[in-house]
Design a protein around this motif. Structure first.
Motif, PDB file in Angstrom:
ATOM      1  N   VAL A 183       0.843  -1.193   0.000  1.00 19.40           N
ATOM      2  CA  VAL A 183       0.000   0.000   0.000  1.00 19.40           C
ATOM      3  C   VAL A 183       0.875   1.237   0.000  1.00 19.40           C
ATOM      4  CG1 VAL A 183      -2.113  -0.840   1.040  1.00 19.40           C
ATOM      5  CG2 VAL A 183      -0.181  -0.317   2.484  1.00 19.40           C
ATOM      6  N   GLU A 184       0.382   2.260  -0.649  1.00 17.39           N
ATOM      7  CA  GLU A 184       1.096   3.532  -0.652  1.00 17.39           C
ATOM      8  C   GLU A 184       1.127   4.042   0.774  1.00 17.39           C
ATOM      9  OE1 GLU A 184       2.508   4.722  -3.191  1.00 17.39           O
ATOM     10  OE2 GLU A 184       1.642   3.315  -4.627  1.00 17.39           O
ATOM     11  N   PRO A 185       2.302   4.473   1.251  1.00 13.45           N
ATOM     12  CA  PRO A 185       2.285   5.067   2.577  1.00 13.45           C
ATOM     13  C   PRO A 185       1.419   6.318   2.528  1.00 13.45           C
ATOM     14  CG  PRO A 185       4.494   5.135   1.599  1.00 13.45           C
ATOM     15  CD  PRO A 185       3.581   4.508   0.599  1.00 13.45           C
ATOM     16  N   GLY A 186       0.541   6.446   3.453  1.00 14.55           N
ATOM     17  CA  GLY A 186      -0.378   7.590   3.466  1.00 14.55           C
ATOM     18  C   GLY A 186      -1.062   7.521   4.792  1.00 14.55           C
ATOM     19  N   GLY A 187      -1.437   8.630   5.358  1.00 17.48           N
ATOM     20  CA  GLY A 187      -2.029   8.615   6.685  1.00 17.48           C
ATOM     21  C   GLY A 187      -1.087   7.943   7.662  1.00 17.48           C
ATOM     22  N   GLU A 188       0.203   8.151   7.456  1.00 18.18           N
ATOM     23  CA  GLU A 188       1.224   7.515   8.289  1.00 18.18           C
ATOM     24  C   GLU A 188       0.999   7.753   9.784  1.00 18.18           C
ATOM     25  OE1 GLU A 188       4.645   6.321   8.015  1.00 18.18           O
ATOM     26  OE2 GLU A 188       4.191   5.562   6.017  1.00 18.18           O
ATOM     27  N   ALA A 189       1.053   6.698  10.555  1.00 19.15           N
ATOM     28  CA  ALA A 189       1.053   6.848  12.000  1.00 19.15           C
ATOM     29  C   ALA A 189       2.491   7.154  12.415  1.00 19.15           C
ATOM     30  CB  ALA A 189       0.565   5.556  12.652  1.00 19.15           C
ATOM     31  N   ALA A 190       2.694   8.310  13.020  1.00 17.92           N
ATOM     32  CA  ALA A 190       4.050   8.731  13.391  1.00 17.92           C
ATOM     33  C   ALA A 190       4.494   8.056  14.690  1.00 17.92           C
ATOM     34  CB  ALA A 190       4.082  10.241  13.559  1.00 17.92           C
ATOM     35  N   TYR A 191       5.804   8.079  14.941  1.00 18.35           N
ATOM     36  CA  TYR A 191       6.345   7.543  16.195  1.00 18.35           C
ATOM     37  C   TYR A 191       6.286   8.603  17.287  1.00 18.35           C
ATOM     38  CZ  TYR A 191       8.076   3.124  14.409  1.00 18.35           C
ATOM     39  OH  TYR A 191       8.150   1.863  13.903  1.00 18.35           O
ATOM     40  N   ILE A 192       5.956   8.160  18.491  1.00 21.44           N
ATOM     41  CA  ILE A 192       6.056   9.042  19.650  1.00 21.44           C
ATOM     42  C   ILE A 192       7.514   9.031  20.090  1.00 21.44           C
ATOM     43  CG2 ILE A 192       5.382   9.356  22.067  1.00 21.44           C
ATOM     44  CD1 ILE A 192       2.719   7.999  21.371  1.00 21.44           C
ATOM     45  N   ALA A 193       8.095  10.227  20.263  1.00 16.57           N
ATOM     46  CA  ALA A 193       9.534  10.307  20.514  1.00 16.57           C
ATOM     47  C   ALA A 193       9.894   9.929  21.950  1.00 16.57           C
ATOM     48  CB  ALA A 193      10.038  11.706  20.194  1.00 16.57           C
ATOM     49  N   GLU A 195       8.614  10.238  26.535  1.00 17.95           N
ATOM     50  CA  GLU A 195       7.518  10.207  27.497  1.00 17.95           C
ATOM     51  C   GLU A 195       6.793  11.549  27.608  1.00 17.95           C
ATOM     52  OE1 GLU A 195       8.479   7.949  30.890  1.00 17.95           O
ATOM     53  OE2 GLU A 195       6.398   7.885  31.588  1.00 17.95           O
ATOM     54  N   ALA A 196       7.513  12.640  27.438  1.00 13.15           N
ATOM     55  CA  ALA A 196       6.878  13.968  27.524  1.00 13.15           C
ATOM     56  C   ALA A 196       5.838  14.109  26.410  1.00 13.15           C
ATOM     57  CB  ALA A 196       7.939  15.055  27.407  1.00 13.15           C
ATOM     58  N   GLU A 197       6.225  13.685  25.218  1.00 10.36           N
ATOM     59  CA  GLU A 197       5.289  13.771  24.096  1.00 10.36           C
ATOM     60  C   GLU A 197       4.096  12.846  24.338  1.00 10.36           C
ATOM     61  OE1 GLU A 197       5.080  13.029  19.295  1.00 10.36           O
ATOM     62  OE2 GLU A 197       7.042  12.881  20.259  1.00 10.36           O
ATOM     63  N   PHE A 198       4.400  11.685  24.863  1.00 15.95           N
ATOM     64  CA  PHE A 198       3.366  10.696  25.167  1.00 15.95           C
ATOM     65  C   PHE A 198       2.350  11.276  26.161  1.00 15.95           C
ATOM     66  CE2 PHE A 198       1.790   6.987  27.560  1.00 15.95           C
ATOM     67  CZ  PHE A 198       1.386   6.164  26.512  1.00 15.95           C
ATOM     68  N   ASP A 199       2.843  11.899  27.251  1.00 21.35           N
ATOM     69  CA  ASP A 199       1.950  12.434  28.284  1.00 21.35           C
ATOM     70  C   ASP A 199       1.056  13.537  27.734  1.00 21.35           C
ATOM     71  OD1 ASP A 199       2.560  10.737  30.342  1.00 21.35           O
ATOM     72  OD2 ASP A 199       4.313  11.898  30.979  1.00 21.35           O
ATOM     73  N   ALA A 200       1.611  14.338  26.848  1.00 22.65           N
ATOM     74  CA  ALA A 200       0.808  15.414  26.251  1.00 22.65           C
ATOM     75  C   ALA A 200      -0.344  14.813  25.451  1.00 22.65           C
ATOM     76  CB  ALA A 200       1.686  16.281  25.357  1.00 22.65           C
ATOM     77  N   LEU A 201      -0.058  13.717  24.758  1.00 21.92           N
ATOM     78  CA  LEU A 201      -1.085  13.080  23.923  1.00 21.92           C
ATOM     79  C   LEU A 201      -2.123  12.355  24.774  1.00 21.92           C
ATOM     80  CD1 LEU A 201       1.259  11.630  21.166  1.00 21.92           C
ATOM     81  CD2 LEU A 201      -0.581  13.280  20.780  1.00 21.92           C
ATOM     82  N   VAL A 202      -1.643  11.646  25.795  1.00 26.06           N
ATOM     83  CA  VAL A 202      -2.525  10.835  26.640  1.00 26.06           C
ATOM     84  C   VAL A 202      -3.584  11.695  27.313  1.00 26.06           C
ATOM     85  CG1 VAL A 202      -2.594   9.603  28.849  1.00 26.06           C
ATOM     86  CG2 VAL A 202      -0.941   8.959  27.131  1.00 26.06           C
ATOM     87  N   ALA A 238      -9.377  10.318  15.918  1.00 28.17           N
ATOM     88  CA  ALA A 238      -8.456   9.629  16.830  1.00 28.17           C
ATOM     89  C   ALA A 238      -7.014   9.976  16.451  1.00 28.17           C
ATOM     90  CB  ALA A 238      -8.669   8.118  16.743  1.00 28.17           C
ATOM     91  N   ASN A 239      -6.142   9.906  17.434  1.00 30.52           N
ATOM     92  CA  ASN A 239      -4.711  10.073  17.164  1.00 30.52           C
ATOM     93  C   ASN A 239      -4.063   8.700  17.172  1.00 30.52           C
ATOM     94  OD1 ASN A 239      -4.447  12.890  16.940  1.00 30.52           O
ATOM     95  ND2 ASN A 239      -4.644  13.091  19.172  1.00 30.52           N
ATOM     96  N   VAL A 240      -3.480   8.310  16.069  1.00 30.53           N
ATOM     97  CA  VAL A 240      -2.868   6.987  15.991  1.00 30.53           C
ATOM     98  C   VAL A 240      -1.351   7.149  15.902  1.00 30.53           C
ATOM     99  CG1 VAL A 240      -2.820   4.794  14.758  1.00 30.53           C
ATOM    100  CG2 VAL A 240      -4.933   6.148  14.789  1.00 30.53           C
ATOM    101  N   PHE A 241      -0.646   6.530  16.837  1.00 27.08           N
ATOM    102  CA  PHE A 241       0.808   6.649  16.882  1.00 27.08           C
ATOM    103  C   PHE A 241       1.454   5.277  17.086  1.00 27.08           C
ATOM    104  CE2 PHE A 241      -0.384  10.954  17.895  1.00 27.08           C
ATOM    105  CZ  PHE A 241       0.615  11.717  17.298  1.00 27.08           C
ATOM    106  N   LYS A 242       2.746   5.228  16.811  1.00 26.44           N
ATOM    107  CA  LYS A 242       3.530   4.032  17.134  1.00 26.44           C
ATOM    108  C   LYS A 242       4.504   4.390  18.253  1.00 26.44           C
ATOM    109  CE  LYS A 242       3.307   2.723  12.313  1.00 26.44           C
ATOM    110  NZ  LYS A 242       4.001   2.791  11.040  1.00 26.44           N
ATOM    111  N   LEU A 243       4.877   3.364  18.998  1.00 27.93           N
ATOM    112  CA  LEU A 243       5.823   3.580  20.090  1.00 27.93           C
ATOM    113  C   LEU A 243       6.879   2.486  20.014  1.00 27.93           C
ATOM    114  CD1 LEU A 243       6.286   5.175  22.821  1.00 27.93           C
ATOM    115  CD2 LEU A 243       5.177   3.214  23.915  1.00 27.93           C
TER     116      LEU A 243
END
Ligand code: AMP
Length: 292
Positions: A183-193, A195-202, A238-243
């Motif tokens: 599949v063409e990459p599109g709507g890529e789920a980005a990586y969470i860098a 814990e600070a970024e994670f907490d902001a999202l959570v 929804a926010n979809v991310f990878k960790l």
């Protein structure tokens, strides 16, 4: 996903197409199945096709092209499709290119399931389909060589062909297919860098979906592209991310992630559920929908 599985009878196109269609929740189209259905129901198409199918010959291009254009006129094709057993002649491929163009659909990827010829007769006999005797099997293989094999060069010239060794077992072939970028990459789920970024999202009200993954984890590679698609489908809700759990061990511990792949669903700072293992796209999509 817009995919054509190309290969001789007995290459496993039907099995692989069905598995991929389920995982990706896309439409699986087999002209062979459509023709067998028409024969059984004794429709005009079935009556015209019966003798040809039973002797291992191809049915006329116009007849399959009508089946295909009718199928593509039905709703639901935009979400993606996998073709197995079509096109089978250069004329069919050309007409299909025109159809896609007319419908404004993306050009497909083509996977050639390549098998050592010696394996095919035994495989086809073992499958035991009603229309397969040794004579018809030989004829079907000869017809493939004469009329369908030229499609390999046809799609090679269009730079959309990948070859997979389908002399291996079905599970190995499925593994090889899952490693391709189908599949063409599109709507890529980005990586969470971190814990600070994670907490902001959570702590947001919006549903947060986090795919816990790692470079060394084989099954994670099945889940990652589904998350990319989920990110595209639910981008507004929804926010979809990878960790990466290797670089973020503390967070995996904090949320008691025991094994990967694992997909966490969180809202307002709270973990709602963790889904372990690889699943079909529909399973993840239904789960997101249930939390919205
Ligand atoms: P399959 O199940 O794909 O092996 O197809 C079974 C039989 O249906 C073939 O041997 C042909 O007689 C007929 N058939 C299926 N697809 C096509 C096609 N695209 N063009 C012509 N004949 C087809």
């Amino acid at each position: 996903m817009q995919l054509i599985l190309l290969g001789p009878p007995g290459a496993g196109k039907g099995t692989q197409a069905a598995a991929l269609a389920e995982r990706w929740d896309v439409v699986h189209i087999s002209t062979g199945d459509m023709l067998r259905g028409a024969i059984e129901a004794q429709t005009p198409v079935g009556l015209q096709a019966k003798a040809l199918v039973e002797s291992g010959e191809l049915v006329p291009d116009e007849l399959v092209l009508k089946l295909i254009s009718d199928r593509f006129a039905q709703p639901g094709m935009k979400k993606g499709w996998i073709l197995d057993g079509f096109p089978r002649t250069v004329a069919q491929a050309e007409a299909f290119d025109d159809l896609l163009n007319k419908l404004g659909l993306a050009y497909p990827k083509v996977v050639h399931l390549k098998v050592m010829t010696g394996l095919l007769i035994d495989r086809l006999l073992a499958m035991g389909r009603a229309d397969d005797t040794v004579t018809t099997i030989r004829r079907r293989l000869a017809v493939y060589q004469e009329q369908t094999a030229p499609l390999i060069a046809y799609y090679q010239a269009r730079k959309c062909l990948t070859t997979v060794n389908a002399s291996q077992g079905a599970a190995e072939v499925a593994g090889a297919l899952s490693r391709l970028e189908l599949v063409e990459p599109g709507g890529e789920a980005a990586y969470i860098a971190n814990e600070a970024e994670f907490d902001a999202l959570v702590n947001q009200e919006k549903l947060l979906v986090v795919d816990c993954t790692a470079a060394w984890c084989g099954p994670c590679k099945l889940v990652a592209p589904l998350m990319d698609r989920l990110a595209g489908e639910y981008s507004d809700r929804a926010n979809v991310f990878k960790l990466d759990v290797d670089t973020n061990k503390d967070m995996a511990t904090r949320f008691k992630v025991k094994g990967i792949p694992a997909v966490m669903f969180l809202k307002n700072g709270e973990l709602l559920e963790t889904m372990a293992g690889a699943h079909a796209y529909q399973v993840f999509s239904d789960k997101v929908a249930s939390f919205l």
